[in-house]
Design a protein around this motif. Structure first.
Motif, PDB file in Angstrom:
ATOM      1  N   PHE A 103      50.978   6.740  71.837  1.00 30.89           N
ATOM      2  CA  PHE A 103      51.205   7.643  70.707  1.00 30.89           C
ATOM      3  C   PHE A 103      50.762   7.000  69.397  1.00 30.89           C
ATOM      4  O   PHE A 103      50.204   7.669  68.516  1.00 30.89           O
ATOM      5  N   THR A 104      50.982   5.702  69.244  1.00 36.20           N
ATOM      6  CA  THR A 104      50.556   5.006  68.027  1.00 36.20           C
ATOM      7  C   THR A 104      49.042   5.095  67.848  1.00 36.20           C
ATOM      8  O   THR A 104      48.545   5.270  66.728  1.00 36.20           O
ATOM      9  N   ASP A 105      48.286   4.973  68.922  1.00 34.39           N
ATOM     10  CA  ASP A 105      46.827   5.133  68.841  1.00 34.39           C
ATOM     11  C   ASP A 105      46.472   6.489  68.256  1.00 34.39           C
ATOM     12  O   ASP A 105      45.585   6.599  67.390  1.00 34.39           O
ATOM     13  N   GLU A 106      47.155   7.534  68.691  1.00 33.77           N
ATOM     14  CA  GLU A 106      46.874   8.880  68.196  1.00 33.77           C
ATOM     15  C   GLU A 106      47.286   9.036  66.732  1.00 33.77           C
ATOM     16  O   GLU A 106      46.577   9.668  65.939  1.00 33.77           O
ATOM     17  N   VAL A 107      48.418   8.474  66.379  1.00 36.75           N
ATOM     18  CA  VAL A 107      48.889   8.548  64.994  1.00 36.75           C
ATOM     19  C   VAL A 107      47.892   7.878  64.052  1.00 36.75           C
ATOM     20  O   VAL A 107      47.527   8.435  63.001  1.00 36.75           O
ATOM     21  N   LEU A 108      47.440   6.684  64.402  1.00 38.21           N
ATOM     22  CA  LEU A 108      46.498   5.956  63.545  1.00 38.21           C
ATOM     23  C   LEU A 108      45.173   6.709  63.427  1.00 38.21           C
ATOM     24  O   LEU A 108      44.583   6.767  62.334  1.00 38.21           O
ATOM     25  N   ALA A 109      44.698   7.270  64.517  1.00 39.72           N
ATOM     26  CA  ALA A 109      43.454   8.046  64.462  1.00 39.72           C
ATOM     27  C   ALA A 109      43.609   9.224  63.509  1.00 39.72           C
ATOM     28  O   ALA A 109      42.695   9.544  62.736  1.00 39.72           O
ATOM     29  N   LYS A 110      44.761   9.858  63.532  1.00 41.97           N
ATOM     30  CA  LYS A 110      45.030  10.999  62.654  1.00 41.97           C
ATOM     31  C   LYS A 110      45.115  10.559  61.188  1.00 41.97           C
ATOM     32  O   LYS A 110      44.561  11.209  60.297  1.00 41.97           O
ATOM     33  N   LEU A 111      45.787   9.454  60.927  1.00 50.32           N
ATOM     34  CA  LEU A 111      46.000   9.015  59.546  1.00 50.32           C
ATOM     35  C   LEU A 111      44.737   8.469  58.909  1.00 50.32           C
ATOM     36  O   LEU A 111      44.521   8.628  57.698  1.00 50.32           O
ATOM     37  N   ARG A 113      56.927  -1.160  48.720  1.00 50.90           N
ATOM     38  CA  ARG A 113      55.593  -0.686  49.087  1.00 50.90           C
ATOM     39  C   ARG A 113      55.312   0.692  48.496  1.00 50.90           C
ATOM     40  O   ARG A 113      54.201   0.939  48.001  1.00 50.90           O
ATOM     41  N   LEU A 114      56.287   1.583  48.510  1.00 47.02           N
ATOM     42  CA  LEU A 114      56.066   2.917  47.961  1.00 47.02           C
ATOM     43  C   LEU A 114      55.871   2.869  46.446  1.00 47.02           C
ATOM     44  O   LEU A 114      55.166   3.710  45.881  1.00 47.02           O
ATOM     45  N   ALA A 115      56.484   1.872  45.789  1.00 47.09           N
ATOM     46  CA  ALA A 115      56.261   1.716  44.351  1.00 47.09           C
ATOM     47  C   ALA A 115      54.799   1.381  44.061  1.00 47.09           C
ATOM     48  O   ALA A 115      54.244   1.795  43.031  1.00 47.09           O
ATOM     49  N   ASP A 152      45.866  -0.393  58.811  1.00 48.16           N
ATOM     50  CA  ASP A 152      46.828   0.295  59.677  1.00 48.16           C
ATOM     51  C   ASP A 152      48.219   0.333  59.054  1.00 48.16           C
ATOM     52  O   ASP A 152      48.959   1.310  59.218  1.00 48.16           O
ATOM     53  N   VAL A 153      48.614  -0.722  58.336  1.00 53.17           N
ATOM     54  CA  VAL A 153      49.915  -0.719  57.664  1.00 53.17           C
ATOM     55  C   VAL A 153      49.888   0.233  56.475  1.00 53.17           C
ATOM     56  O   VAL A 153      50.864   0.944  56.211  1.00 53.17           O
ATOM     57  N   CYS A 154      48.784   0.285  55.766  1.00 55.08           N
ATOM     58  CA  CYS A 154      48.644   1.252  54.675  1.00 55.08           C
ATOM     59  C   CYS A 154      48.743   2.678  55.204  1.00 55.08           C
ATOM     60  O   CYS A 154      49.334   3.562  54.578  1.00 55.08           O
ATOM     61  N   ALA A 155      48.167   2.907  56.387  1.00 53.37           N
ATOM     62  CA  ALA A 155      48.269   4.225  57.015  1.00 53.37           C
ATOM     63  C   ALA A 155      49.720   4.548  57.357  1.00 53.37           C
ATOM     64  O   ALA A 155      50.186   5.686  57.158  1.00 53.37           O
ATOM     65  N   LEU A 156      50.455   3.563  57.869  1.00 51.02           N
ATOM     66  CA  LEU A 156      51.874   3.748  58.149  1.00 51.02           C
ATOM     67  C   LEU A 156      52.621   4.134  56.878  1.00 51.02           C
ATOM     68  O   LEU A 156      53.481   5.030  56.892  1.00 51.02           O
ATOM     69  N   GLU A 157      52.322   3.469  55.774  1.00 51.14           N
ATOM     70  CA  GLU A 157      53.001   3.763  54.513  1.00 51.14           C
ATOM     71  C   GLU A 157      52.686   5.171  54.025  1.00 51.14           C
ATOM     72  O   GLU A 157      53.549   5.845  53.454  1.00 51.14           O
ATOM     73  N   TYR A 158      51.463   5.619  54.255  1.00 50.72           N
ATOM     74  CA  TYR A 158      51.094   6.986  53.870  1.00 50.72           C
ATOM     75  C   TYR A 158      51.932   7.994  54.651  1.00 50.72           C
ATOM     76  O   TYR A 158      52.447   8.973  54.090  1.00 50.72           O
ATOM     77  N   LEU A 159      52.100   7.754  55.943  1.00 52.18           N
ATOM     78  CA  LEU A 159      52.953   8.614  56.764  1.00 52.18           C
ATOM     79  C   LEU A 159      54.402   8.522  56.296  1.00 52.18           C
ATOM     80  O   LEU A 159      55.122   9.530  56.255  1.00 52.18           O
ATOM     81  N   ASN A 209      60.005   4.441  62.865  1.00 49.16           N
ATOM     82  CA  ASN A 209      60.212   2.999  63.035  1.00 49.16           C
ATOM     83  C   ASN A 209      59.654   2.503  64.362  1.00 49.16           C
ATOM     84  O   ASN A 209      59.174   1.370  64.448  1.00 49.16           O
ATOM     85  N   MET A 210      59.712   3.312  65.389  1.00 41.18           N
ATOM     86  CA  MET A 210      59.126   2.920  66.674  1.00 41.18           C
ATOM     87  C   MET A 210      57.620   2.728  66.540  1.00 41.18           C
ATOM     88  O   MET A 210      57.057   1.711  66.974  1.00 41.18           O
ATOM     89  N   VAL A 211      56.958   3.702  65.923  1.00 40.87           N
ATOM     90  CA  VAL A 211      55.520   3.593  65.698  1.00 40.87           C
ATOM     91  C   VAL A 211      55.226   2.469  64.710  1.00 40.87           C
ATOM     92  O   VAL A 211      54.269   1.703  64.884  1.00 40.87           O
ATOM     93  N   GLY A 212      56.053   2.347  63.674  1.00 43.83           N
ATOM     94  CA  GLY A 212      55.860   1.283  62.697  1.00 43.83           C
ATOM     95  C   GLY A 212      55.955  -0.097  63.307  1.00 43.83           C
ATOM     96  O   GLY A 212      55.178  -1.003  62.968  1.00 43.83           O
ATOM     97  N   ALA A 213      56.903  -0.287  64.222  1.00 44.97           N
ATOM     98  CA  ALA A 213      57.037  -1.587  64.891  1.00 44.97           C
ATOM     99  C   ALA A 213      55.814  -1.893  65.738  1.00 44.97           C
ATOM    100  O   ALA A 213      55.337  -3.037  65.772  1.00 44.97           O
ATOM    101  N   GLU A 214      55.295  -0.886  66.416  1.00 43.61           N
ATOM    102  CA  GLU A 214      54.095  -1.081  67.225  1.00 43.61           C
ATOM    103  C   GLU A 214      52.907  -1.465  66.344  1.00 43.61           C
ATOM    104  O   GLU A 214      52.137  -2.378  66.673  1.00 43.61           O
TER     105      GLU A 214
END
Length: 385
Positions: A30-38, A156-158, A62-69, A231-236
């Protein structure tokens, strides 16, 4: 494997055999799909370049993408409360939380304040839907700071807020609206892909509304199901991004939570060392004992940590010298990864199979566990790198 336990409080990674292989395969796919989308969003790359140009803390795209989500998910969960609150009150609460570390008395006073604020002040919400713009995003960051639960995420959001302040209004508004759309997609998809592991979250919140009222952990223990999935996707993502740094670190350590031991605090013979405790093997059935013996074979020290907030102490270490495997429940994973990096550690994480600590989740506490084979693979790889 963990064997059997009495109840699932919020989430559980275990399948019918007690293992977690299915979970880790599901979250990786699922993380692969999330990153491709972001990564289809230009804002992610543009933010990365912004950080690099200003020599700010730059993580992988990839971490910047997580923060955007994260922007979109946290807006969907807390936006109606953020726009209903007072900016002044939010700043005041945030500044008062900074006094928590001064003494035990200060901590108790701040915890009481946090419980009052979480129940009577920060719970107010705007009933009508509000469209997110830069001003509303700033209020969201302020509300998250005032909650006392999102210290690392807010840092990070700041940075995202400062980045968007330098853009035309139309562009910043578009970035925020698209982040919310991504969050809508994520909430729906994650329910299908990871929802089997979080089936008890909503019922736990419903059952414990009265117990959590006026408690300092009210907001933490009432966090939405989609936040578990985030958080599950973020940890991955963080495990992937920080993996090379962990392998290159000259020293390796493991941080375990106290909820993994099978004795009460007064019976446990662990000895304090710095901010944690070293297991002395007083119980052959204790999972902390088992992890400590296993880690010793790879030259790794294991520290038992009383609370996530004290895991890293106050002194920064030389960056890149110490790699840690942090073990935590789901809601602490993203914040823990950021905090570890801030303090100079190179982190990896292994998830607790379920919640159970007496501080937050259960009045008597439920002994928790991890996949020891997964922990051993990480340590083995770190030794041979």
């Amino acid at each position: 494997m963990c064997g059997s336990f009495t109840e699932t409080l919020t989430y559980s990674l275990s399948d019918s055999s007690g293992g977690t292989d299915h979970y880790y395969a599901d979250v990786a796919a699922f993380t692969d799909e999330v990153l491709a989308k972001l990564h289809t969003e230009q804002a992610v790359g543009k933010f990365s370049r912004y950080l690099a140009l200003r020599k700010l803390e730059l993580f992988a795209p990839d971490v910047c993408a997580l923060e955007y989500l994260m922007i979109g998910v946290l807006w969907k969960v807390y936006g109606d409360r953020a726009v209903a609150g007072s900016v002044f009150t939010g700043r005041l609460l945030s500044s008062l939380y900074g006094q928590k570390g001064r003494s035990a008395g200060a901590r108790r006073a701040v915890d009481r304040l946090k419980g009052i604020a979480g129940t009577a002040i920060l719970a107010r919400h705007r009933r009508s839907e509000v469209r997110i713009r830069l001003q509303e995003f700033a209020r969201l960051v302020g509300w998250l700071q005032a909650s006392g639960e999102f210290e690392q995420e807010c840092k990070r959001l700041a940075l995202w807020l400062d980045f968007m302040k330098g853009l035309p209004d139309e562009e910043s508004d578009s970035i925020l609206v698209k982040a919310v759309k991504k969050a809508v997609w994520f909430e729906h998809e994650s329910a299908g892909r990871l929802g089997s592991y979080t089936t008890s979250v909503d019922s736990y919140i419903e059952r414990n509304q009265q117990r959590l009222k006026w408690q300092e952990n009210r907001i933490f223990c009432s966090r939405a199901r989609v936040e578990y999935h985030l958080n599950m996707v973020g940890a991955e993502i963080m495990n992937r991004v920080f993996h090379e740094g962990f392998l290159a670190a000259t020293e390796k350590m493991v941080f375990l939570p106290v909820c993994m031991r099978n004795k009460a605090a007064e019976a446990c013979r662990a000895v304090q060392e710095g901010t944690g405790y070293v297991c002395k093997g007083c119980s052959v059935n204790c999972r902390v004992n088992a992890a400590t013996k296993m880690a010793a074979a790879y030259g790794c020290k294991v520290l038992m940590i009383p609370h996530a907030s004290t895991a890293f102490g106050r002194e920064r270490i030389q960056r890149g010298e110490v790699g840690i495997v942090g073990v935590a429940c789901v809601l602490n994973l993203i914040s823990g990864g950021y905090k570890a990096k801030e303090m100079g550690y190179e982190p990896q994480c292994v998830l607790l199979h379920h919640t159970g600590c007496v501080q937050h989740w259960h009045p008597e506490g439920i002994e928790t566990c991890i996949d020891l084979e997964r922990l051993e693979r990480i340590l083995q790889e770190g030794q041979t790198s």
